[in-house]
Each structure stands twice: as C-alpha cells, then as structure tokens.
Design a protein around this motif. Structure first.
Motif: not given
Length: 679
Positions: A644-655
């Motif tokens: 629950e305390q985790d955080e972050g970002r997802i980058v998807i390089l597929d348009r």
C-alpha cells in the motif's frame, strides 16, 4: 447453507486475526471476498453448482479471505480442502507462512500438508545402494557426492528426503539415481515402507487442507483420485487460476519420436533376452508376450518411418516445425494410429508386470545386484518410450472432422535429426468439466488477473464453464490508491513497434526514462530486442542487469544491493519477468514497458487455435490475441505497486495504446493510475 454458528465462528476468527496483525487496516474488499466465497461453497446461490470465479487485485488479502471463508465450513461439513497453485513460490508461501498463521490464530483444529509428485522425493533404499556399492554406479559426477552425509541428514531429520529441501542441489542425472519412482520404491516392500514419499503420502489421509500444484491436481483427477480425496468430498481452491487452461493443455498433450524407434526396440529385445536367462520359468509367459508386443510395435512403426522420410524434405525445407492443417495427418499415420495405440497400451501393461516380477525376485532369488539394477534401469527407460508412443497414438487416433479438436505437428531435432510428433488439445473445457466441475463439491477459481478486457467470458469459455448456470463471478479491486501512488506515462514516439527503426529509437529514448538513484525494470517483448537495446545503452555508459547474463536470483541480489546503497539499478527482462516478480518498496519505482506483449502466433498451437476460430467465422486477433495481450499487460503493470505504501511510475513506449482502435479497451483494463499521454 451457512449456519449462524459458522457465520459467528468466521467473524470471531477474523477479529482475532485483526488483533494479531500490527497496524491492521480493515479492507472492505477482503470482507466482500470472505462473504461471497462462503456463500458460493455453502450453496447459497446454487445447490449443486458451487463454482466461483474470483478476481482479487493485489493487496486484497486473497489467500486469507479464502481460508476464512472455506476452512471453518469444510471442517463443519467434514469436507477436505485442496488448494492448487501454478507456482512453487505460492505453494511455499501458503505452507510456510499463510496456513501456519491461520492455524495459530483461528484456534481451529485442522492439519495441512503439501502434496508433491513422486519425482520430488528420494528413495532412501536407492540412496543406501549408492552409498554401499559405489562401484556399481561409479561416474566422475557421482564420486563428488557424499551419499553418506545425505543419509545422515535424513536420519537426523535435517533433510526431509525431498528435492526441495536439499542443502546443495543434485544434478538431474544424479537425482534420477535415487528418485522414488514406482519401479524401485514399492510401499509393500518393507525396505521402502519408511521412504520419504510413502511417509508423505501417509500424512495425506489425516490432513484437512492439502496444497498441490495444477499438474498434480490434473494427474490425480485423471487417475481417479488416487492421492487426493474424491471430488464430491472436496472443496477446491484453484489459485493463480488464469494458468489452469494452459496447465491442462500441457498435461493432456503428447509427444513421441517417429524416427529411430528401432534403436530402443532393439534394446528391448536384448533386455528381454537377459531377463529370460535371469528370471524363473513362471515369468516366461509375460516376457514372451512383451517380446511379441515389441515386435508388433516394430512392424507398425517401420512403415511410419519410411513415410516420414518421404515427407521430410517437404515438411522441413525451410524450418524445423511443420503443422498439419486442420489436424489432418498423412494417410498412413491416420490408418496406423488406432492399432499403434492399442499395441503400445498392451506392451505397457505387460512391461509393468515384468518390472514387478523382477523387483520381487531380486530379494527372493538373491539375483546379482549389479545386473538387476542395470536391467531395472533399462526397463524404466523402455517404459518411458512406450508411454510416449501410447499417449501420442491415442490422441492421433481421435477423429478430426469438421470440428478440429487438436493441434498436430512434427518437429525436426537439429542435433539428433529425430522427427518428433506432437499432439495438443485446442480446448480443455470438456476435460475440466468431466474431471472437475461435474463432480466437485465446490470449486473456487481465483487470481489477480482472471478477466480479459474486464470480462469473465474468455476464462469461462477456456475452462468449460459457459454451460453452468450456478457460476458466480466477482471482481474485487485492489485497495491501493493507484491514482495517488502511481502514474502511467505514454510518451510521444516517432515510430511504432512494427517499424524497422523502432529498436534504434528505443536505444535513443530510454536513457531519458531511467532516473538516477531509482530502481527500474524494463520489460521487452523479445530477447533479441532486449540484447540490441542493452548493447546500445552500455555504449552510452549505463550499467545494466540483463536477464540471461546471470541467474534470476543473482540478478535480484545485485539489484537489491544497488538499491540498499541508493545507486541507480536497471533490470532488463522479458515476459517471464512480468509475472511473479515481487519488488516491493524502493526495489521498483520506475517500470518501463517497451512494447505491448503480443504473442506472435508462430507456435503450432497458437496457429491451430487461430485457424479453428477463423473456420468458425471468427476473428482470431480480436478473440484470441487482444484478450491475451490485455491480460499480460495487466500482469506487467502489476509489478509496480506491491504494498500500500509503494509508489512509482509506469512508462509505456508503445503508441498503439492510443493510435489503434483496441488501445482504449486495453488502457481501461489497467489499474486506475493517473495518466499522461503526450501528444
């Protein structure tokens, strides 16, 4: 139905568990899971079809929920509970952590046990033979093994006698020398009565909760419940249930060599001659019958081999696999299939009797040990060969008319030049219906990714549940604050993954999405592309941990070490890193998905599935590829937030998520992260 006593018991247990967990946060989703699963198994929705499809997101406390809902009810109704998982990791978590915790705090009197296949256990008598007669089994490898030390550890209970608790792993050929196979390790032989496998099986009878894997469950159901309790007395919890259709396809598939069979058949003849000179006259009749069956197999397989040689150039002119369209076999293979299935089945039955006779006579007649052990090994090898032939020809004998039920193909093994034939069912719905769903007292199928494009229809079809009126479905979202804790970013790109220049652009754009002092996981759809991009980034000075360059465990240890010292750490992985990889907290704050995980339909099974859908007027891309890709994308995105305390970002390089018609449905199936789509 659920009595007031059981409801009160479940509430009391839940309360005790809450008090025993420091910092416990009440979860509405978990309460919903407990209530719905309990109603399904108690027959509140349907008296006979007690089947539930449960999708529970990360962090919902799924395993605790199904234990709370099922175990008190099962004990009250005198039913057994079988929990089947797809991975060893989840089995270990259940047996070593979740079930002991639940047993302690529930105050319920129940026993649980891990059920493993026979191949996971050693035979102590075979181990003693290795130690007592090293000259009979001497090889350079075996000379390095301290068999006496293993025996001592078993006697002192420092080793449980199974493959998984060995302090140092044994090479597979060495493990096979001491494995508890049915040929050597008979329960009725007093020398084997206390072998680990038989002791483990004896504990099953007294256990109320049994943990197994999907393959063992399927094997046991197929053999008429020889290990696990009968289905009508069992509540099944199939965890990681999204794997069950593939596990079943793999289990019911078959393969056997079509060429070079005379080599092992000649060996069978020599083995039979040795047995004739060794065993008493009472065994002769069975030996001669087995010899006749081997000769019959030889005469049936010779024309098959000639047929294969005629087709070899046509099948393998430019590739090593050839699939039979619509599962239509060459005429000779189709004609011979039923007879080959019958003869190999007969040979198998006779072989088992010969093995038993030899085993019994070793002790009774004091047969020469070295020769007897060698012959037992030969008979084990022959059994494997005959079993493969029987399984293949049994599937090839099944008619494939307008409705194709199988994928059938042949494969050329480059090194040996052997031609191997394969058969795999396209669907396992009827098998699962017949073996599991029709007879089980109750079945709960659960997973974090059971739906595809937010629909249960795909998994219902795969599992054979479309005809069951009593099936209940439930989706419980993760309690994680996705919008607050994470973001999905889809950057602007000049190319799409189908373009030739895409790999080069990945090498150029990726450095901008690998932040300093953060933990990144970069997922690739192909091993080749991963290596190309890794090479490009290393030339720019990046330090990378790349799948395949070291063991998974070693890479994760190095990654953890980097994170502890607050160094930038970048893991590169393919599809196997997108599921079952647990990197909580600071171990993963930046997830990059280079390409949507489309499975290229190049495998014979995938081609056959697509062909079958097209024949029925369907669209394989929409019905097969898109749902499967969506499910894999959800699993990949599930790597980011593990607590629950985790955080972050997802980058998807597929348009394609924004440029194609199917993209919005895939995006909407993902957890509700904040979205940033660069235009």
């Amino acid at each position: 139905m659920l009595t007031d006593i059981i409801k009160s018991q479940v509430r009391d247990i839940h309360q005790r568990i809450k008090l025993s967990l420091p910092g416990y946060q009440p979860r509405q989703g978990q309460n919903q899971l407990v209530a719905e699963i309990a109603k399904i198994v108690a027959g509140c929705y349907h008296r006979h079809e007690r089947i539930g499809l449960i999708e529970a997101g990360t962090g919902t406390g799924k395993s605790l929920a199904y234990m709370l809902a099922v175990i008190p009810y099962a004990l009250a109704q005198k039913k057994k509970v079988v929990i089947a998982t797809a991975t060893v990791a989840l089995q270990e978590q259940l047996v070593n952590k979740d079930l002991p915790f639940f047993q302690q705090h529930s105050k319920l009197l129940f026993e649980f046990n891990l059920v493993k296949g026979r191949q996971r256990y050693a035979c102590i008598e075979r181990l003693r033979q290795q130690q007592k007669h090293p000259e009979l089994f001497a090889t350079a490898e075996s000379a390095k093994v301290n068999w006496q030390a293993l025996l001592d550890k078993w006697q002192q209970r420092q080793w449980l006698g199974d493959k998984d608790t060995l302090s140092e792993p044994l090479a597979e050929p060495l493990w096979q020398r001491i494995v508890a196979d049915p040929l050597h390790c008979h329960k009725n032989d007093r020398r084997h009565a206390h072998c680990p496998f038989h002791l483990a099986r004896a504990e099953i009878g007294s256990a109320d909760v049994l943990v197994a894997n999907h393959a063992l469950l399927l094997a046991d159901l197929s053999s008429g419940s020889s290990i696990l309790p009968p289905p009508d007395e069992t509540i099944y919890i199939i965890d990681e249930a999204h794997h069950l259709p593939d596990s079943a396809r793999e289990f019911f598939a078959a393969q056997a060599q079509l060429t070079h069979n005379q080599q092992w058949l000649d060996k069978a003849g020599k083995t039979i001659q040795q047995l004739v000179s060794l065993l008493p006259a009472t065994v002769m009749k069975e030996l001669l019958r087995f010899d006749d069956s081997c000769n019959e197999l030889s005469s049936l397989l010779k024309p098959i081999e000639r047929c294969v040689e005629e087709f070899r150039l046509r099948w393998f002119s430019d590739k090593t696999e050839f699939r039979f369209h619509d599962a239509a076999l060459p005429k000779l293979l189709q004609q011979q299939a039923e007879q080959l299935a019958q003869v190999s089945q007969k040979a198998l039955s006779q072989l088992e009797k010969v093995q038993q006779q030899l085993q019994e006579n070793i002790t009774e007649l004091q047969l020469p040990l070295k020769q007897s052990m060698s012959l037992l090994q030969e008979l084990g090898y022959l059994q494997q060969k005959v079993e493969q032939q029987q399984a293949l020809w049994q599937l090839y004998a099944l008619p494939q008319d307008k409705s194709v039920q199988q994928a059938r193909w042949v494969e050329l093994q480059n090194q040996s030049q052997h031609v191997i034939a394969h058969a795999c069912p396209l669907g396992v719905a009827s098998k699962l219906e017949q073996l599991l769903f029709n007879d089980a007292f109750a079945v709960i199928l659960c997973s974090a990714t059971l739906t595809a494009l937010n629909s249960f229809q795909y998994i219902k079809y795969d599992l054979g549940l479309t005809q069951f009126d009593g099936v209940q479905t439930l989706q419980v979202a993760s309690p994680f604050a996705y919008a607050e804790k994470g973001q999905i970013l889809i950057p602007k790109m000049n190319t799409e993954p189908t373009d030739a220049a895409y790999t080069e652009e990945l090498g150029n754009i990726l450095p901008g999405y690998l932040p300093e002092q953060q933990a990144s996981l970069v997922l690739f759809a192909s091993y080749w592309q991963m290596q190309q991009v890794a090479e490009a980034l290393r030339k720019k000075g990046f330090s990378l941990l790349v799948q395949g360059e070291a063991s998974r465990q070693a890479l994760l240890q190095l990654h953890g070490e980097n994170c502890r010292h607050q160094r930038r750490s970048i893991l590169f992985g393919t599809q196997s890193f997108s599921e079952g990889l647990d990197l909580p907290g600071k171990l993963l704050t930046n997830l990059v998905i280079t390409k949507l995980p489309f499975a290229v339909p190049t495998s014979p099974l995938e081609e056959a599935l697509a062909e079958a859908i097209s024949k029925k007027g369907g669209n394989p891309f929409l019905q097969l590829t898109i749902p499967a890709t969506s499910k894999k994308l959800v699993q990949a995105c599930g790597r980011l937030l593990r607590q629950e305390q985790d955080e972050g970002r997802i980058v998807i390089l597929d348009r394609r998520l924004v440029s194609k018609a199917y993209g919005s449905a895939m995006l909407n199936a993902l957890p509700p992260f904040r979205r940033q789509i660069d235009r």
